[in-house]
Design an enzyme around this catalytic site. Structure first.
Site, PDB file in Angstrom:
ATOM      1  CG  LEU A 235      65.854  34.370 -22.940  1.00 47.92           C
ATOM      2  CD1 LEU A 235      65.423  34.849 -24.333  1.00 47.92           C
ATOM      3  CD2 LEU A 235      67.288  34.768 -22.689  1.00 47.92           C
TER       4      LEU A 235
ATOM      5  CB  ILE B 161      66.017  29.356 -19.773  1.00 51.27           C
ATOM      6  CG1 ILE B 161      64.523  29.373 -19.418  1.00 51.27           C
ATOM      7  CG2 ILE B 161      66.394  28.042 -20.428  1.00 51.27           C
ATOM      8  CD1 ILE B 161      64.124  28.368 -18.359  1.00 51.27           C
ATOM      9  CD  GLU B 162      70.462  31.836 -22.949  1.00 54.65           C
ATOM     10  OE1 GLU B 162      71.558  31.372 -22.560  1.00 54.65           O
ATOM     11  OE2 GLU B 162      70.084  31.747 -24.136  1.00 54.65           O
ATOM     12  CB  SER B 163      72.276  33.591 -16.561  1.00 54.68           C
ATOM     13  OG  SER B 163      71.207  34.479 -16.226  1.00 54.68           O
TER      14      SER B 163
ATOM     15  CD  GLN C 115      75.304  32.882 -19.829  1.00 53.25           C
ATOM     16  OE1 GLN C 115      75.968  31.908 -20.169  1.00 53.25           O
ATOM     17  NE2 GLN C 115      75.755  33.777 -18.942  1.00 53.25           N
TER      18      GLN C 115
END
Length: 355
Positions: free
Chosen positions: A98, A101-103, A120
């Site tokens: 995750l 994809i987020e950061s 995030q």
């Protein structure tokens, strides 16, 4: 050596944070295996990789192998710890991706709407889960605190959406209100309410397929003939809790490492010193721990300064400030990364107060 270290200076030394294993011998078969292999054993959402949306992103990532290598390299310091936390909670191992994809696994990442860190986390979510922020620290960036907060939030969302991980992931990205409205619209229209059937914001429509695709790529890299960095299935860092404030440059010197590397393991520290009132936890690479522990006691004995924020007054100069505080211009410029001699009234700089 460890027995000789004074308890006065060390409140706690945690090796292999939280649920990480305390063994650090790389000779064991467990540690010789790749963390990717360990993650692959715990994947639970791969059946949906057959979806066209996911297949499209798998193809996209296959065509950009450099991006995959960069993501893997950035994740290296944090991946084992996060993997251990996810598995301990019996969550799908896909969740370790995750932050990719987020950061893009960048600990200092900040979105346009103010979401912070690897996971995030925004201000509202952080406050709800008790994350503290002030002028010295932002624990939304803290590797251990933010990871546990994010996983707590994901567990809450998973329960809220009746154990549906895809809806939980969508809500993590877009917020529960957005997902709830999309579900309500579909119900009113007599449509399905699973993730793939919802009319969600474009970013969220991409978020889940990207996560599933990157999970597949990173754990099936041999079959897909993609090169990813080798990351050992062992702790990258240990945590050391000191009982007094310390400047990060001094800590980095004691660990024989660059201060920028230390900052990437401790991104919650907003200044170049730990919080005046604590906690003074530092994450240190396992490979540097012996150096750090053998040197830091003497560093702390000699370190008698407390750092505070000084607001520059009209008429102040570096010469005047350093004279008033019995410091050198070189020290103040180095600590505050000041180029030249210009300072601006109203701004703040770090000043040491020597006891």
């Amino acid at each position: 050596m460890y027995k000789k270290l004074s308890k006065k200076f060390f409140l706690l030394i945690i090796v292999g944070l939280l649920l990480q294993t305390t063994a650090t011998t790389a000779a064991t078969s467990k540690y010789n295996q790749s963390v990717w292999k360990s993650i692959k054993k715990n994947l639970r959402l791969q059946r949906v990789t057959r979806k066209p949306q996911v297949k499209a992103y798998i193809k996209h990532y296959q065509q950009d192998p450099y991006h995959i290598r960069v993501l893997g390299k950035r994740a290296a310091p944090y991946l084992y710890f996060i993997k251990q936390q996810v598995i301990a909670r019996k969550m799908p191992a896909e969740l370790v991706f995750l932050p990719m994809i987020e950061s893009a696994y960048q600990p200092f990442a900040e979105s346009k709407v103010g979401a912070i860190g690897l996971w995030q986390i925004n201000a509202v979510t952080g406050e709800h889960f008790g994350i503290t922020t002030d002028e010295w620290t932002d624990n939304r960036r803290d590797i251990t605190i933010a990871t546990n907060t994010a996983l707590n939030y994901l567990a809450y969302l998973h329960k809220k959406y009746d154990d549906d991980w895809l809806l939980a992931l969508a809500a993590y990205n877009a917020g529960p209100r957005t997902v709830n409205r999309a579900i309500a619209r579909n119900r009113d229209l007599g449509k399905k309410t699973d993730y793939w059937s919802l009319d969600l914001p474009q970013q969220t429509k991409q978020f889940v397929p990207k996560l599933l695709a990157i999970s597949h790529i990173m754990t099936h890299y041999k079959k897909l003939k993609i090169t990813v960095p080798h990351i050992a299935n062992q702790p990258y860092f240990v945590a050391v809790n000191l009982n007094k404030q310390i400047h990060l440059q001094l800590a980095a010197d004691a660990a024989d490492m660059q201060v920028t590397e230390l900052q990437h393991l401790n991104p919650s520290i907003k200044q170049l010193v730990t919080h005046p009132t604590g906690p003074h936890k530092l994450l240190i690479p396992v490979t540097q721990a012996n150096n750090f522990l053998s040197k830091i006691q003497n560093v702390l004995k000699q370190y008698k300064s407390t750092w505070y924020n000084y607001k520059i007054l009209p008429g102040d100069s570096l010469i005047k400030i350093t004279k008033n505080h019995s410091q050198t211009i070189a020290l103040i410029k180095n600590v505050n990364n000041i180029k030249g001699n210009l300072i601006i009234a109203g701004k703040t700089i770090l000043i040491p107060h020597t006891s």
